[in-house]
Design an enzyme around this catalytic site. Structure first.
Site, PDB file in Angstrom:
ATOM      1  N   TYR A  80       0.627  -1.070   0.062  1.00  0.00           N
ATOM      2  CA  TYR A  80       0.052  -0.064   0.003  1.00  0.00           C
ATOM      3  C   TYR A  80       0.979   1.246   0.063  1.00  0.00           C
ATOM      4  O   TYR A  80       0.515   2.158  -0.615  1.00  0.00           O
ATOM      5  CB  TYR A  80      -0.879   0.084   1.392  1.00  0.00           C
ATOM      6  CG  TYR A  80      -2.016   1.016   1.424  1.00  0.00           C
ATOM      7  CD1 TYR A  80      -3.089   1.049   0.651  1.00  0.00           C
ATOM      8  CD2 TYR A  80      -1.634   2.295   1.830  1.00  0.00           C
ATOM      9  CE1 TYR A  80      -4.110   1.829   0.660  1.00  0.00           C
ATOM     10  CE2 TYR A  80      -2.595   3.289   1.907  1.00  0.00           C
ATOM     11  CZ  TYR A  80      -3.776   3.271   1.460  1.00  0.00           C
ATOM     12  OH  TYR A  80      -4.673   4.268   1.233  1.00  0.00           O
ATOM     13  N   ASP A 223       0.108  18.974 -20.947  1.00  0.00           N
ATOM     14  CA  ASP A 223      -0.664  17.771 -21.168  1.00  0.00           C
ATOM     15  C   ASP A 223       0.214  16.850 -22.111  1.00  0.00           C
ATOM     16  O   ASP A 223       0.575  16.997 -23.100  1.00  0.00           O
ATOM     17  CB  ASP A 223      -1.952  17.812 -21.733  1.00  0.00           C
ATOM     18  CG  ASP A 223      -2.719  16.575 -21.611  1.00  0.00           C
ATOM     19  OD1 ASP A 223      -2.071  15.371 -21.716  1.00  0.00           O
ATOM     20  OD2 ASP A 223      -4.159  16.598 -21.841  1.00  0.00           O
ATOM     21  N   LYS A 266      -1.528   6.282 -22.929  1.00  0.00           N
ATOM     22  CA  LYS A 266      -1.019   6.524 -24.055  1.00  0.00           C
ATOM     23  C   LYS A 266       0.230   6.677 -24.271  1.00  0.00           C
ATOM     24  O   LYS A 266       1.199   5.953 -24.620  1.00  0.00           O
ATOM     25  CB  LYS A 266      -1.691   7.650 -24.714  1.00  0.00           C
ATOM     26  CG  LYS A 266      -3.095   7.708 -25.115  1.00  0.00           C
ATOM     27  CD  LYS A 266      -3.843   8.836 -24.418  1.00  0.00           C
ATOM     28  CE  LYS A 266      -5.331   8.734 -24.597  1.00  0.00           C
ATOM     29  NZ  LYS A 266      -6.036  10.155 -24.268  1.00  0.00           N
TER      30      LYS A 266
HETATM   31  C1  LIG Z   1      -6.550  10.795 -23.383  1.00  0.00           C
HETATM   32  C2  LIG Z   1      -6.249  12.122 -23.261  1.00  0.00           C
HETATM   33  C3  LIG Z   1      -6.460  12.611 -21.743  1.00  0.00           C
HETATM   34  C4  LIG Z   1      -7.278  11.760 -20.764  1.00  0.00           C
HETATM   35  O1  LIG Z   1      -6.483  10.703 -20.459  1.00  0.00           O
HETATM   36  P1  LIG Z   1      -7.150   9.380 -19.724  1.00  0.00           P
HETATM   37  O2  LIG Z   1      -6.299   8.527 -19.515  1.00  0.00           O
HETATM   38  O3  LIG Z   1      -8.091   8.829 -21.033  1.00  0.00           O
HETATM   39  O4  LIG Z   1      -8.109   9.750 -18.818  1.00  0.00           O
HETATM   40  C5  LIG Z   1      -6.195  13.765 -21.397  1.00  0.00           C
HETATM   41  N1  LIG Z   1      -5.528  14.445 -22.443  1.00  0.00           N
HETATM   42  C6  LIG Z   1      -5.280  14.057 -23.650  1.00  0.00           C
HETATM   43  C7  LIG Z   1      -4.585  15.030 -24.692  1.00  0.00           C
HETATM   44  C8  LIG Z   1      -5.694  12.816 -24.138  1.00  0.00           C
HETATM   45  O5  LIG Z   1      -5.460  12.424 -25.249  1.00  0.00           O
END
Ligand SMILES: *Cc1c(COP(=O)(O)O)cnc(C)c1O
Length: 482
Positions: A80, A223, A266
């Site tokens: 944990y 991001d 991703k």
């Molecule tokens: C997919 C994605 C997200 C969100 O991610 P999740 O793991 O699906 O919650 C945020 N920003 C971008 C650019 C994305 O492609």
């Protein structure tokens, strides 16, 4: 990247991996596909996997995992608190980004939730190149707004601009001059800009944007969910990156921003999410939300197996042979469709091949959702599941008016290391047939429309019996073929 030329002059990308585990696919007859799409309320999110042949919905959490990742998942530290699996992930992120602090979360949008709760308040405006669905939902839920400062070329669907995700620096300067600094909690840059077709930003643009923000003491957030493809495009399209390694480019990108978050569904070829932070002050501002919403600080809702897979996946992301595969196959598919005059977004980006639904179906009114109709039609034509990225993916204003999306796209994602050349060619074939028969395709209207994130679970119906007509034409043309 390995430079491979063919003696016979073929111009195709070559898989630089071999497949050692497979999953059987079903190709249902078109009559069953018609039932399935109507059971799903003409929303491809609601289709069942057993009815899908090529799942091109998303690249999220469905990328091919490597032998090294699978092996790493067997040796993990399930505890944990204080898990060694987390320490390995933390060390890898530090190695790549040079950030000193890491907060784990169960996926990308969970990182966005934590960022939004920590920094966004009523009346705030968050400047960014372009919004993403979940990002915007978190910001608006807290009473904030987004300001999109994308260069005008970004939303031109046909272009030869290599960096359509770039922020317009004049728009940024004007935005800062016109906005109360108290109401700009941070600026957000989205690598591999998702909703405009996986389009990258240049390293130069990221630097200039962050430089302006530093002058005005505005915090910057990257991001990095789609950074993998963006890195490849920087390396291949940007002069100053030609002689840098992927690792060096990654470090330069990371040096620009205060905070970097990513969806490891991703970035990292697995499932999870991370917020990487340079400054302890920002870390402290967010830290307590992780145990509250995600899990303890050393797992944040992720399984230790996934953390091990991400650690290896991030390392593989630094290999140009690995990260070139997605963009090369997407570029191939885009060019094959272009040869057949099918309207697609150019230049090809990362993430997937994007059909331009407004040009594909010019006879369908925006309020009858050309991209949504195209998603249903492409499923009918080939058992291929894409994702609507257009007006359906927008949210109504508080007064009920429906904003029309800048672009109406059908995204056909190519999850990394998943599809083969013949599967891509099959998709090109069925989409070409559909394009030849595009006049048969009609619009959609709502049967059930949820108030927010309506594209996920809303249900629609065709505005006429166009789907039956399309099925009949398919039978006439393809006889007893699936
Ligand atoms: C997919 C994605 C997200 C969100 O991610 P999740 O793991 O699906 O919650 C945020 N920003 C971008 C650019 C994305 O492609």
């Amino acid at each position: 990247m390995a430079n491979i030329k063919f003696f016979t002059g073929m111009d195709i990308p070559l898989e630089l991996h071999k497949v050692r585990m497979v999953q059987k696919l079903n190709l249902q007859p078109i009559e069953r596909r018609l039932e399935a799409i109507s059971e799903a309320g003409n929303n491809t999110f609601l289709l069942k996997n057993k009815d899908i042949f090529l799942d091109m919905l998303t690249d999220s959490g469905v990328n091919g995992m490597s032998d090294r990742q699978t092996a790493a998942m067997l040796i993990c530290d399930d505890s944990y608190a204080g898990s060694a699996s987390f320490e390995r992930l933390e060390a890898k992120v530090h190695e790549l980004f040079g950030t000193d602090y890491l907060l784990p979360a169960h996926q990308g949008r969970a990182c966005e939730n934590i960022l939004a709760i920590s920094f966004v308040k009523e009346g705030d405006i968050i400047p960014m190149n372009f919004h993403f669905t979940t990002t915007k939902a978190h910001i608006t839920r807290l009473g904030g707004r987004v300001a999109e400062l994308l260069s005008d070329e970004g939303i031109q669907t046909s272009s030869d601009n290599p960096f359509k995700g770039n922020i317009d620096l004049d728009k940024l300067r004007r935005f800062i001059a016109d906005t109360d600094p108290q109401h700009i909690p941070f600026l957000r840059v989205e690598a591999g800009t998702n909703l405009i077709g996986g389009q990258p930003l240049s390293l130069e643009n990221m630097h200039d944007v962050c430089e302006i923000c530093r002058e005005h003491h505005i915090m910057t957030v990257l991001d990095a969910s789609l950074l993998q493809d963006n890195l490849y495009f920087m390396k291949t399209r940007e002069e100053q990156c030609k002689n840098l390694t992927i690792r060096e480019i990654t470090k330069r990108v990371a040096d620009e921003f205060d905070i970097i978050y990513f969806s490891a569904r991703k970035f990292g070829f697995a499932r999870g999410g991370c917020i990487a932070i340079h400054d302890k002050k920002h870390y402290d501002q967010m830290r307590e939300l992780v145990p509250m919403y995600e899990g303890f600080l050393t797992y944040g809702g992720m399984s230790v197996r996934e953390m091990e897979a991400i650690t290896v996946g991030l390392d593989e992301t630094m290999d140009e042979d690995v990260i070139s595969q997605g963009p090369l196959f997407i570029d191939f598919m885009t060019k094959e469709l272009l040869k057949r005059h099918v309207p697609v977004v150019t230049p090809s980006g990362g993430l997937g091949c994007h059909l331009n639904a407004r040009e594909f179906l010019p006879h369908i009114d925006d309020h009858e959702y050309p991209a949504g109709a195209l998603a249903a039609a492409v499923y009918l034509a080939g058992g291929i599941r894409g994702m609507e990225r257009g007006t359906l993916s927008e949210q109504r204003e508080a007064d009920g008016t429906e904003p029309i999306a800048d672009v109406e796209l059908l995204r056909l994602a190519l999850p990394r290391r998943v599809f083969t050349m013949s599967q891509v060619l099959y998709a090109v074939d069925r989409i070409t047939w559909l394009y030849e028969n595009r006049n048969l395709v009609g619009g959609l209207r709502w049967v059930e429309e949820p108030g927010s994130l309506r594209f996920f679970f809303g249900r629609l119906e065709p505005t006429s019996n166009w789907q039956e007509k399309l099925v009949a034409k398919f039978r006439a043309d393809f006889k007893d073929s699936l």
